[in-house]
Design an enzyme around this catalytic site. Sequence first.
Site, PDB file in Angstrom:
ATOM      1  N   LYS A  78       0.838  -1.207   0.000  1.00 18.62           N
ATOM      2  CA  LYS A  78       0.000   0.000   0.000  1.00 18.62           C
ATOM      3  C   LYS A  78       0.875   1.260   0.000  1.00 18.62           C
ATOM      4  O   LYS A  78       0.602   2.226  -0.710  1.00 18.62           O
ATOM      5  CB  LYS A  78      -0.922  -0.004   1.230  1.00 18.62           C
ATOM      6  CG  LYS A  78      -2.078   0.964   1.106  1.00 18.62           C
ATOM      7  CD  LYS A  78      -2.948   1.006   2.355  1.00 18.62           C
ATOM      8  CE  LYS A  78      -3.566  -0.317   2.703  1.00 18.62           C
ATOM      9  NZ  LYS A  78      -4.703  -0.171   3.646  1.00 18.62           N
ATOM     10  N   LYS A  90       2.000  -3.567  10.937  1.00 20.33           N
ATOM     11  CA  LYS A  90       0.632  -3.609  11.454  1.00 20.33           C
ATOM     12  C   LYS A  90       0.669  -4.223  12.836  1.00 20.33           C
ATOM     13  O   LYS A  90       1.577  -5.007  13.156  1.00 20.33           O
ATOM     14  CB  LYS A  90      -0.244  -4.479  10.532  1.00 20.33           C
ATOM     15  CG  LYS A  90      -1.706  -4.127  10.530  1.00 20.33           C
ATOM     16  CD  LYS A  90      -2.050  -3.035   9.525  1.00 20.33           C
ATOM     17  CE  LYS A  90      -3.529  -2.808   9.416  1.00 20.33           C
ATOM     18  NZ  LYS A  90      -3.905  -1.869   8.374  1.00 20.33           N
ATOM     19  N   SER A 274     -13.266  -1.481   1.014  1.00 22.68           N
ATOM     20  CA  SER A 274     -12.143  -1.038   1.854  1.00 22.68           C
ATOM     21  C   SER A 274     -11.413  -2.148   2.590  1.00 22.68           C
ATOM     22  O   SER A 274     -10.305  -1.931   3.073  1.00 22.68           O
ATOM     23  CB  SER A 274     -12.643  -0.045   2.908  1.00 22.68           C
ATOM     24  OG  SER A 274     -13.246  -0.736   3.993  1.00 22.68           O
ATOM     25  N   ALA A 275     -12.015  -3.318   2.752  1.00 22.40           N
ATOM     26  CA  ALA A 275     -11.397  -4.332   3.621  1.00 22.40           C
ATOM     27  C   ALA A 275      -9.972  -4.636   3.171  1.00 22.40           C
ATOM     28  O   ALA A 275      -9.689  -4.677   1.971  1.00 22.40           O
ATOM     29  CB  ALA A 275     -12.234  -5.602   3.626  1.00 22.40           C
TER      30      ALA A 275
END
Length: 381
Positions: A78, A90, A274-275
């Site tokens: 991303k 994350k 969006s997931a």
Amino acid sequence: MELAERIRKSREFDLFERMAEHEQVVFCNDPATGLRAIIAIHSTTLGPALGGCRMQPYNSIDEALEDALRLSRGMSYKCAAADVDFGGGKAVIIGDPNTDKTPELFRAFGQFVNSLGGRFFTGTDMGTSMDDFIHSMKETNCIVGLPAAYGGGGDSSIPTAAGVLYGLKATNQILFGTDDLGGVTYAIQGLGKVGFKVASGLLEEGAELYVTDISQESLRAIEAKAATSAGTVKIVASEDIYSQQADIFVPCALGGIINDFTIDQFKVKAIAGSANNQLLDESHGRKLQQRGILYAPDYIINSGGLIQVADELYGINQERVLAKTKHIYDAILEVYKMSELSGISTMESANKMCEKRIENKGKRNDFYTSSVKPKWSFRHQ
Ligand SMILES: NC(=O)C1=CN([C@@H]2O[C@H](COP(=O)(O)OP(=O)(O)OC[C@H]3O[C@@H](n4cnc5c(N)ncnc54)[C@H](O)[C@@H]3O)[C@@H](O)[C@H]2O)C=CC1
Ligand SMILES: O=C(O)CCC(=O)C(=O)O
């Protein structure tokens, strides 16, 4: 035998095999507050790792670790796609976001983030909100997406939802030759921070929605919104959302929902939501392509939040954030076109583009000049 080869052959080192692509995985345990969290850093080639923190009642350590590994890898892609100076990371906190949150737990989490010395920046994700991180920021300045009153850029789900709407416009352009969001039917899974805003935006444009969520409160709220909008909403059971006769499936909750079980159920022309980590694995991107279902790569269409939190490094500027978020429209069109020209799936096309960018950055000689202040130093003053 080389050390790396000996380790690879030993089953006792399976964990290292699982994180073979990752730089670092940190298990955070604080018995006093009950915090059990995993921070995964996939790559810092493009810059310090950045990624939100998810809170979920995972069934096992294995499930939590898998989520952290997959989500952090997705963040590397991303960041490359959005062209920001961050790498992929994350965090996941094991717990029920409805019952297990305490200020102390988020402070303990902040301490662990701080212990990484600027290698990892984090903020909200599924199950967490800006309010949670007001506690964490007391322990570390590596928190992004804080309320403006605390010097942050504010709720990052706002630009995420805006980006999804731009991605849906691009998708409609390919499907119907128009950017209009109204007059189209969408099946939306998840009406949380992002999904609710996407659904509201579509209702305002006169869209017809099928929606599902496990929260009755969210379902009542979207019905109330529909009552004052041009569009319509119909609530469907969780398990029925995949088989709705809609134009576009808009996943805004869980990952892995495009898999062998769901793929045959889809009647839609496209999937764009969006997931994070929507495809269970890359083969499902190819299967969608074979079924003629257009797929908007998740980490491009949902990059609005990242664009905003990354902008905080320069001192947040909402005009700049909006301009960059608008670009998601072009980025999605570009990957649809790349896939059409090359014959490979949209996800493979996007991955190739990002891998090239990361490789090129890795090759660059970032030489040291002593007179220039380190780029990140102002965050540590
Ligand atoms: N918040 C953000 O800015 C960003 C979020 N994302 C991703 O978008 C997705 C949604 O994120 P948020 O809206 O922030 O999370 P959230 O926690 O605010 O909302 C998730 C919603 O999904 C619902 N849900 C959970 N399980 C469900 C199921 N089985 N069926 C239907 N609904 C279910 C929840 O009740 C909740 O309303 C996540 O995958 C997240 O990683 C991606 C980029 C940025
Ligand atoms: O929204 C954020 O706080 C960071 C970005 C992120 O985690 C994501 O895009 O999934």
